[in-house]
Write an enzyme that holds these catalytic residues in place. Structure first.
Site, PDB file in Angstrom:
ATOM      1  CG  ASP A 127      34.257  47.037  51.084  1.00 26.61           C
ATOM      2  OD1 ASP A 127      33.344  46.994  50.179  1.00 26.61           O
ATOM      3  OD2 ASP A 127      34.273  47.883  51.550  1.00 26.61           O
ATOM      4  CE  LYS A 155      32.784  41.029  43.024  1.00 27.67           C
ATOM      5  NZ  LYS A 155      32.978  39.433  42.223  1.00 27.67           N
TER       6      LYS A 155
HETATM    7  P1  NAD Z   1      39.255  44.665  36.557  1.00 28.64           P
HETATM    8  O1  NAD Z   1      38.134  45.428  35.982  1.00 28.64           O
HETATM    9  O2  NAD Z   1      40.392  45.557  36.571  1.00 28.64           O
HETATM   10  O3  NAD Z   1      39.455  43.653  36.521  1.00 28.64           O
HETATM   11  C1  NAD Z   1      38.386  42.634  35.915  1.00 28.64           C
HETATM   12  C2  NAD Z   1      39.522  41.370  34.714  1.00 28.64           C
HETATM   13  O4  NAD Z   1      37.945  40.384  34.965  1.00 28.64           O
HETATM   14  C3  NAD Z   1      39.663  42.009  33.775  1.00 28.64           C
HETATM   15  O5  NAD Z   1      40.739  41.757  32.771  1.00 28.64           O
HETATM   16  C4  NAD Z   1      38.562  41.931  32.509  1.00 28.64           C
HETATM   17  O6  NAD Z   1      39.243  41.501  31.317  1.00 28.64           O
HETATM   18  C5  NAD Z   1      38.163  40.019  33.349  1.00 28.64           C
HETATM   19  N1  NAD Z   1      37.207  39.743  32.582  1.00 28.64           N
HETATM   20  C6  NAD Z   1      35.468  40.686  33.325  1.00 28.64           C
HETATM   21  N2  NAD Z   1      34.832  39.843  32.177  1.00 28.64           N
HETATM   22  C7  NAD Z   1      35.223  38.629  32.295  1.00 28.64           C
HETATM   23  C8  NAD Z   1      35.138  36.807  31.727  1.00 28.64           C
HETATM   24  N3  NAD Z   1      33.728  37.729  31.270  1.00 28.64           N
HETATM   25  N4  NAD Z   1      35.702  36.197  31.177  1.00 28.64           N
HETATM   26  C9  NAD Z   1      37.353  36.013  31.997  1.00 28.64           C
HETATM   27  N5  NAD Z   1      37.996  37.379  32.148  1.00 28.64           N
HETATM   28  C10 NAD Z   1      36.963  38.523  32.817  1.00 28.64           C
HETATM   29  O7  NAD Z   1      38.972  44.803  38.585  1.00 28.64           O
HETATM   30  P2  NAD Z   1      40.096  45.350  39.560  1.00 28.64           P
HETATM   31  O8  NAD Z   1      38.871  45.723  40.274  1.00 28.64           O
HETATM   32  O9  NAD Z   1      41.095  43.911  39.197  1.00 28.64           O
HETATM   33  O10 NAD Z   1      39.252  43.005  40.556  1.00 28.64           O
HETATM   34  C11 NAD Z   1      38.535  41.662  40.668  1.00 28.64           C
HETATM   35  C12 NAD Z   1      37.733  41.584  41.093  1.00 28.64           C
HETATM   36  O11 NAD Z   1      38.262  41.615  42.718  1.00 28.64           O
HETATM   37  C13 NAD Z   1      36.551  41.396  40.936  1.00 28.64           C
HETATM   38  O12 NAD Z   1      36.106  40.311  41.093  1.00 28.64           O
HETATM   39  C14 NAD Z   1      36.325  42.663  41.951  1.00 28.64           C
HETATM   40  O13 NAD Z   1      35.074  42.185  42.712  1.00 28.64           O
HETATM   41  C15 NAD Z   1      36.319  42.580  43.162  1.00 28.64           C
HETATM   42  N6  NAD Z   1      37.057  43.764  44.255  1.00 28.64           N
HETATM   43  C16 NAD Z   1      37.866  44.668  43.567  1.00 28.64           C
HETATM   44  C17 NAD Z   1      37.954  45.442  44.701  1.00 28.64           C
HETATM   45  C18 NAD Z   1      37.991  46.824  44.092  1.00 28.64           C
HETATM   46  O14 NAD Z   1      38.738  47.958  45.542  1.00 28.64           O
HETATM   47  N7  NAD Z   1      38.464  46.490  42.781  1.00 28.64           N
HETATM   48  C19 NAD Z   1      37.769  45.343  45.838  1.00 28.64           C
HETATM   49  C20 NAD Z   1      37.023  44.331  46.082  1.00 28.64           C
HETATM   50  C21 NAD Z   1      37.201  43.409  45.004  1.00 28.64           C
HETATM   51  O1  DAU Z   2      34.571  48.426  48.174  1.00 30.66           O
HETATM   52  C1  DAU Z   2      34.825  47.758  47.218  1.00 30.66           C
HETATM   53  C2  DAU Z   2      34.797  48.455  45.715  1.00 30.66           C
HETATM   54  O2  DAU Z   2      35.035  49.552  45.413  1.00 30.66           O
HETATM   55  C3  DAU Z   2      34.778  47.072  45.184  1.00 30.66           C
HETATM   56  O3  DAU Z   2      33.939  46.509  44.709  1.00 30.66           O
HETATM   57  C4  DAU Z   2      34.569  47.782  44.378  1.00 30.66           C
HETATM   58  O4  DAU Z   2      35.019  46.803  42.326  1.00 30.66           O
HETATM   59  C5  DAU Z   2      35.137  49.382  43.536  1.00 30.66           C
HETATM   60  O5  DAU Z   2      34.975  49.817  41.733  1.00 30.66           O
HETATM   61  C6  DAU Z   2      35.589  49.962  44.606  1.00 30.66           C
HETATM   62  O6  DAU Z   2      33.925  50.635  44.084  1.00 30.66           O
HETATM   63  P1  DAU Z   2      33.713  52.566  45.211  1.00 30.66           P
HETATM   64  O7  DAU Z   2      32.365  52.459  44.317  1.00 30.66           O
HETATM   65  O8  DAU Z   2      33.957  52.516  46.016  1.00 30.66           O
HETATM   66  O9  DAU Z   2      34.316  52.912  44.012  1.00 30.66           O
HETATM   67  P2  DAU Z   2      34.922  53.658  43.110  1.00 30.66           P
HETATM   68  O10 DAU Z   2      36.766  54.286  43.150  1.00 30.66           O
HETATM   69  O11 DAU Z   2      34.048  53.845  42.149  1.00 30.66           O
HETATM   70  O12 DAU Z   2      34.397  55.068  43.502  1.00 30.66           O
HETATM   71  C7  DAU Z   2      35.191  55.766  45.371  1.00 30.66           C
HETATM   72  C8  DAU Z   2      35.007  56.751  45.408  1.00 30.66           C
HETATM   73  O13 DAU Z   2      34.672  57.964  44.741  1.00 30.66           O
HETATM   74  C9  DAU Z   2      32.827  56.667  45.820  1.00 30.66           C
HETATM   75  O14 DAU Z   2      32.158  56.915  46.898  1.00 30.66           O
HETATM   76  C10 DAU Z   2      32.630  57.477  44.141  1.00 30.66           C
HETATM   77  C11 DAU Z   2      32.803  58.579  45.017  1.00 30.66           C
HETATM   78  N1  DAU Z   2      33.691  59.161  43.159  1.00 30.66           N
HETATM   79  C12 DAU Z   2      33.829  58.238  43.034  1.00 30.66           C
HETATM   80  C13 DAU Z   2      34.398  58.579  40.956  1.00 30.66           C
HETATM   81  C14 DAU Z   2      34.587  57.340  40.365  1.00 30.66           C
HETATM   82  C15 DAU Z   2      33.512  60.346  42.926  1.00 30.66           C
HETATM   83  O15 DAU Z   2      33.713  61.099  43.870  1.00 30.66           O
HETATM   84  N2  DAU Z   2      34.121  60.764  41.514  1.00 30.66           N
HETATM   85  C16 DAU Z   2      33.983  59.698  40.925  1.00 30.66           C
HETATM   86  O16 DAU Z   2      34.639  59.943  39.132  1.00 30.66           O
END
Ligand code: NAD
Ligand code: DAU
Length: 341
Positions: A127, A155
């Site tokens: 998002d 992204k």
């Molecule tokens: P993560 O960082 O936990 O995992 C990423 C994985 O990708 C790891 O296993 C890493 O080794 C692998 N990777 C990185 N670069 C690579 C490459 N060049 N080739 C092959 N493997 C590679 O990420 P996540 O939080 O599990 O997110 C997964 C996907 O979902 C991402 O595309 C992220 O943008 C998307 N996403 C995450 C969230 C969230 O809240 N975490 C929300 C919405 C979308």
């Molecule tokens: O919305 C989806 C996204 O959510 C994904 O695409 C990303 O991969 C994922 O990392 C996440 O992004 P955010 O930046 O929202 O997540 P994060 O956990 O880093 O931060 C959540 C909120 O908390 C944000 O407002 C920043 C704040 N924050 C984060 C960290 C790490 C703090 O206040 N202190 C911190 O130490």
């Protein structure tokens, strides 16, 4: 579907997705391609690594020869691309790996899919490509892209490439965009696992700015079920939003964690804000509900309790991560912030 290729399956969402699909569909085999960056942890899939239906291939989605070789090993019914650099703060420290993996990697993967005539491709997006909201409203799939960080820009660039490949070549892609995931196996750099693990060690938690930023929280299994629905039934060329309908200000979430873990307010540290910090995310997921028959099933209250319990039971998993590279990153990201707070 009989055989799919998943990228980034050793990360947080990817590993939950691989486990979900392997356990839910006895006729399905999965090839997992992962570079094993700092965020990729084979331990996340230890329980299924000896399953004959699971194959691991260590490599980079941006490596044309490698990806061509993996897709040449046998036909796949679909590719689901999770692989990415995923942490906003790291993209502020160095955007290079974000451009390389998130944009170039997606291009290389799509070119290889076209060459090997893969019939279906799912791009797992976020998002954050929509930018930031004020106090009102929610992102729909028609909201214009307005990414605000190097992570979200990379992204969004990938989403636009996917769109362009679909429009120009009829590339059979679906894009999913989801809000903030939480649950087991999340790397402890993101807010929830970082704060839970710090509090379990009685360490302070660094709240950026005044903690007024709002995120919408969705349990990772609800996201995985959404990706499965988009994979099986999504319309080619379509975008599907997924969210948890569970908005919360960071400071309210932090206080809730303190309460659930019985820790004092004195562990809160208000630190220097994240540059360009998006104020609020909220998702309208009506299309996914209407067209895919999907809806979030896990309430934030039960999901959060279950997630805390998982981290309490997996302190060794956390401890193994919170060493080496993690310590260097933590010092770089938080050292000055915490000493000035
Ligand atoms: P993560 O960082 O936990 O995992 C990423 C994985 O990708 C790891 O296993 C890493 O080794 C692998 N990777 C990185 N670069 C690579 C490459 N060049 N080739 C092959 N493997 C590679 O990420 P996540 O939080 O599990 O997110 C997964 C996907 O979902 C991402 O595309 C992220 O943008 C998307 N996403 C995450 C969230 C969230 O809240 N975490 C929300 C919405 C979308
Ligand atoms: O919305 C989806 C996204 O959510 C994904 O695409 C990303 O991969 C994922 O990392 C996440 O992004 P955010 O930046 O929202 O997540 P994060 O956990 O880093 O931060 C959540 C909120 O908390 C944000 O407002 C920043 C704040 N924050 C984060 C960290 C790490 C703090 O206040 N202190 C911190 O130490």
């Amino acid at each position: 579907m009989q055989r799919i290729l998943v990228t980034g399956g050793c990360g947080f969402i990817g590993s939950n997705f691989v486990r979900h699909m392997i356990s839910g569909d006895p006729g399905l085999s999965i090839v997992n391609v992962d570079k094993l960056t700092y965020a990729g942890n084979p331990e996340n899939l230890q329980d299924i690594e000896s399953d004959a239906r699971y194959t691991f291939r260590h490599g980079d989605i941006g490596d044309r020869v490698f990806i061509d070789g993996v897709l040449g090993e046998g036909p796949v019914d679909a590719v689901v691309n999770f692989a990415a650099e995923s942490h906003v703060d790291r993209s502020i420290l160095d955007s290079g790996p974000f451009v390389q993996t998130n944009i170039v990697g997606t291009q290389v993967l799509m070119d290889a899919c076209r060459k090997h005539q893969v019939p279906r491709y799912v791009q797992v997006s976020t998002d954050e490509v929509y930018g930031s909201l004020g106090d009102e409203g929610a992102f729909t799939e028609e909201t214009p892209l307005a990414p605000n960080s190097p992570y979200s820009a990379s992204k969004a660039a990938a989403d636009l490439l996917v769109r362009g490949y679909h429009h120009t070549f009829g590339f059979p892609a679906v894009i999913t965009r989801c809000s903030n995931n939480y649950g087991p196996y999340q790397f402890p750099e993101k807010l929830l696992p970082l704060f839970i693990s710090n509090l379990l060690e009685n360490k302070p938690v660094p709240v950026y700015g005044k903690g007024e930023n709002v995120r919408d929280w969705i349990h990772v299994m609800d996201h995985c079920r959404g990706i499965e629905a988009a994979l099986r039934n999504g319309q080619l060329g379509a975008v599907y939003n997924f969210g948890g309908r569970s908005e919360m200000r960071n400071i309210d979430l932090t206080r809730l964690l303190l309460k659930l873990l019985d820790r004092p307010e004195s562990l809160i540290r208000y630190v220097q804000d994240r540059p360009g910090h998006d104020l609020r995310y909220a998702i309208d997921c009506t299309r996914a509900e209407r067209e895919l028959g999907w809806k979030p099933q896990v309430t934030f209250e039960s999901g959060l309790r279950e997630t805390i319990a998982w981290y309490v039971q997996h302190t060794e998993w956390v401890a193994r991560i919170k060493s080496g590279e993690y310590t260097r990153y933590y010092d770089q990201q938080y050292g000055d912030r915490l000493s000035q707070s």
